[in-house]
Design a protein around this motif. Structure first.
Motif, mmCIF file in Angstrom:
data_model
loop_
_atom_site.group_PDB
_atom_site.id
_atom_site.type_symbol
_atom_site.label_atom_id
_atom_site.label_comp_id
_atom_site.label_asym_id
_atom_site.label_seq_id
_atom_site.Cartn_x
_atom_site.Cartn_y
_atom_site.Cartn_z
ATOM 1 N N SER A 212 0.828 -1.211 0.000
ATOM 2 C CA SER A 212 0.000 0.000 0.000
ATOM 3 C C SER A 212 0.859 1.256 0.000
ATOM 4 C CB SER A 212 -0.931 0.001 1.218
ATOM 5 O OG SER A 212 -1.849 -1.065 1.161
ATOM 6 N N ILE A 213 1.909 1.251 0.820
ATOM 7 C CA ILE A 213 2.796 2.417 0.897
ATOM 8 C C ILE A 213 3.447 2.679 -0.457
ATOM 9 C CG2 ILE A 213 4.981 3.252 1.884
ATOM 10 C CD1 ILE A 213 4.125 1.819 4.507
ATOM 11 N N TYR A 214 3.913 1.627 -1.104
ATOM 12 C CA TYR A 214 4.562 1.814 -2.408
ATOM 13 C C TYR A 214 3.549 2.165 -3.496
ATOM 14 C CZ TYR A 214 9.143 0.595 -0.668
ATOM 15 O OH TYR A 214 10.342 0.624 0.014
ATOM 16 N N ASN A 215 2.311 1.669 -3.393
ATOM 17 C CA ASN A 215 1.263 2.090 -4.331
ATOM 18 C C ASN A 215 1.049 3.595 -4.239
ATOM 19 O OD1 ASN A 215 0.670 -0.412 -5.428
ATOM 20 N ND2 ASN A 215 -0.998 -0.849 -3.997
ATOM 21 N N ILE A 216 0.968 4.095 -3.021
ATOM 22 C CA ILE A 216 0.748 5.528 -2.801
ATOM 23 C C ILE A 216 1.938 6.326 -3.329
ATOM 24 C CG2 ILE A 216 0.476 7.307 -1.019
ATOM 25 C CD1 ILE A 216 -0.922 5.067 0.688
ATOM 26 N N HIS A 217 3.131 5.891 -2.966
ATOM 27 C CA HIS A 217 4.344 6.628 -3.346
ATOM 28 C C HIS A 217 4.571 6.639 -4.857
ATOM 29 C CE1 HIS A 217 8.471 8.067 -3.249
ATOM 30 N NE2 HIS A 217 8.839 6.987 -3.929
ATOM 31 N N GLU A 218 4.417 5.493 -5.486
ATOM 32 C CA GLU A 218 4.712 5.390 -6.921
ATOM 33 C C GLU A 218 3.768 6.232 -7.768
ATOM 34 O OE1 GLU A 218 4.607 1.221 -7.611
ATOM 35 O OE2 GLU A 218 6.500 0.844 -6.546
ATOM 36 N N LEU A 219 2.588 6.525 -7.249
ATOM 37 C CA LEU A 219 1.644 7.369 -7.977
ATOM 38 C C LEU A 219 1.814 8.856 -7.635
ATOM 39 C CD1 LEU A 219 -1.472 5.038 -7.731
ATOM 40 C CD2 LEU A 219 -0.219 5.636 -9.812
ATOM 41 N N GLY A 220 2.812 9.163 -6.810
ATOM 42 C CA GLY A 220 3.118 10.557 -6.519
ATOM 43 C C GLY A 220 2.352 11.166 -5.373
ATOM 44 N N ALA A 221 1.576 10.347 -4.644
ATOM 45 C CA ALA A 221 0.845 10.856 -3.484
ATOM 46 C C ALA A 221 1.738 10.778 -2.240
ATOM 47 C CB ALA A 221 -0.437 10.063 -3.272
ATOM 48 N N THR A 222 1.306 11.443 -1.192
ATOM 49 C CA THR A 222 2.038 11.454 0.071
ATOM 50 C C THR A 222 1.451 10.412 1.008
ATOM 51 O OG1 THR A 222 2.590 13.802 -0.121
ATOM 52 C CG2 THR A 222 2.621 12.859 2.086
#
Length: 435
Positions: A212-222
């Motif tokens: 989940s953390i990497y999903n958020i990060h890879e899409l440019g969200a915080t």
């Protein structure tokens, strides 16, 4: 699992009341439910939190869906705050999702004054789990953040909370609703999968959290994470060690914020049960799990030492750490009550004030407190407190502590299935592993 069964026993009266309310509301038709929900929502007198450039929209939804399944998180009692309204909204959500959304919108209009308003630069939507489709269905998302939602234009930034898994499509949909970026705060609590699953009743794996953390990060969200200082039924030493392990684990991932909450005694939680029923248990006192009226409070010198050492983990950690100020204020009230305050030394009173300043102001003036720490850590009182703290690890390891506390709970609790619970406890302990 053992803790699930214990919480069911602790919550028994609550569930009986909820069942009564659910049956009562289930006999109403959709229009009666809507009228009643609108009236009850208004009585809640919900206030949004605002400061320049920021608005926290508190959405009066069904509440935490984990509480519906009779095994809520063992350390939380959010569902009890408005159980009548929550039960009413559960039935309304089940029967008519559009009417459910009408209640959410009516509260927004009540607080914000109208629909189609100019947004604040940052709009936070406070529901327990923004991505839970029963609590916040697609119809609610469209009503608030869709093309014909409550704002004249898309807000610049958005913040939401979740206690579960975050999928890429959830992030992308949320990003489309804001002009610049979004921040997603995940309720992670602790690194240990065993403790999260078997002791806190929160069955989310580290693999899913990391994904989940990497999903958020890879899409440019915080991405941010909320974690707990203080574990119910553990010693100060064990709680602090687990906190540090969790921070270091998260610090190696693309996390922007790590919010630390201080465990608070809440109604119908395992920590309340330990406080009410076991705080004077001589054996648990001997191993450092309970401390009379200071049970579930970390010793002040240890707490101060921990907070300072968090900022000293590495040179960049101070940019990530946020403290949940209200938790520290709530526990400061306990330190200062008539049972405990008279027992505090001059140094402890001084450090308690410093703790409140640090947790309120964050990194502002943190160098000043670190400089003070370098001096006071050599004081005899400070050294004695830390020696006592460090000696706790020589008594029991985590596995034995959980087993011992579970056995003491079993010895005290009133139920008709102690043999079954005993087997559940030992089965859970058999599955214990450090991770």
């Amino acid at each position: 699992m053992f803790m699930q069964k214990i919480i069911q026993i602790i919550w028994e009266n609550h569930y009986n009341q909820v069942d009564y309310l659910l049956n009562k509301y289930d006999n109403l038709d959709d229009n009666e439910l809507l009228d009643l929900a609108l009236k009850e929502c208004k009585k809640l007198n919900i206030k949004y939190f605002t400061k320049p450039g920021f608005m926290q929209n508190i959405i009066p939804s069904i509440g935490c869906t984990k509480c519906f399944k009779q095994y809520p998180c063992s350390y939380c009692s959010f569902h009890l705050e408005n159980e009548q309204f929550s039960a009413l909204m559960r039935i309304l959500r089940k029967k008519n999702v559009n009417y459910y959304v009408k209640v959410l919108l009516a509260n927004f209009k009540e607080v914000r004054g109208d629909y189609k308003i100019n947004p604040y630069p940052v709009e936070l939507f406070a529901v327990r789990d923004f991505f839970n489709k029963f609590e916040f269905p697609d119809q609610a998302f469209e009503a608030f953040l869709g093309e014909n939602g409550v704002f004249k234009k898309k807000p610049m930034y958005g913040t939401v909370f979740t206690g579960g898994i975050v999928k890429r499509e959830d992030v992308e949909k949320l990003q489309d609703a804001f002009r610049k970026n979004v921040s997603i705060m995940m309720g992670i609590e602790i690194k240990s999968e065993w403790i999260r699953k078997y002791w806190l009743n929160k069955n989310v794996s580290n693999k899913d959290i990391e994904k989940s953390i990497y999903n958020i990060h890879e899409l440019g969200a915080t991405c941010g994470a909320t974690i707990i200082l203080g574990m119910p039924g553990l010693t100060d030493k064990q709680s602090v060690q687990l906190l540090m392990e969790t921070i270091k684990w998260l610090d190696n991932m693309p996390i922007t914020y790590i919010q630390i909450g201080y465990l608070v005694i809440k109604p119908n939680t395992v920590q309340e049960y330990i406080y009410n029923e076991l705080r004077d248990n001589n054996f648990l006192k001997e191993i450092g799990v309970v401390k009379g009226t200071r049970t579930c409070l970390i010793d002040i010198i240890v707490l101060y030492d921990t907070i300072i050492k968090i900022y000293m983990i590495n040179e960049n950690i101070y940019k990530k750490i946020i403290f949940s100020t209200q938790n520290f204020i709530d526990n400061a009230i306990r330190y200062r009550d008539k049972q405990n305050y008279g027992e505090l030394t001059k140094l402890e009173k001084e450090l308690l004030n410093d703790i409140l300043k640090i947790t309120r102001l964050g990194t502002k003036n943190i160098k000043q407190f670190i400089e003070k720490y370098m001096i006071i850590k050599e004081l005899p009182e400070y050294l004695d407190a830390m020696e006592k703290f460090n000696s706790q690890e020589d008594i029991f390891d985590l596995r034995n502590t959980f087993q011992t506390v579970g056995e003491e709970i079993l010895d005290r609790i009133t139920c008709n299935n102690k043999m079954e619970l005993t087997l559940e406890l030992y089965n859970d302990i058999t599955n214990y592993k450090d991770d």
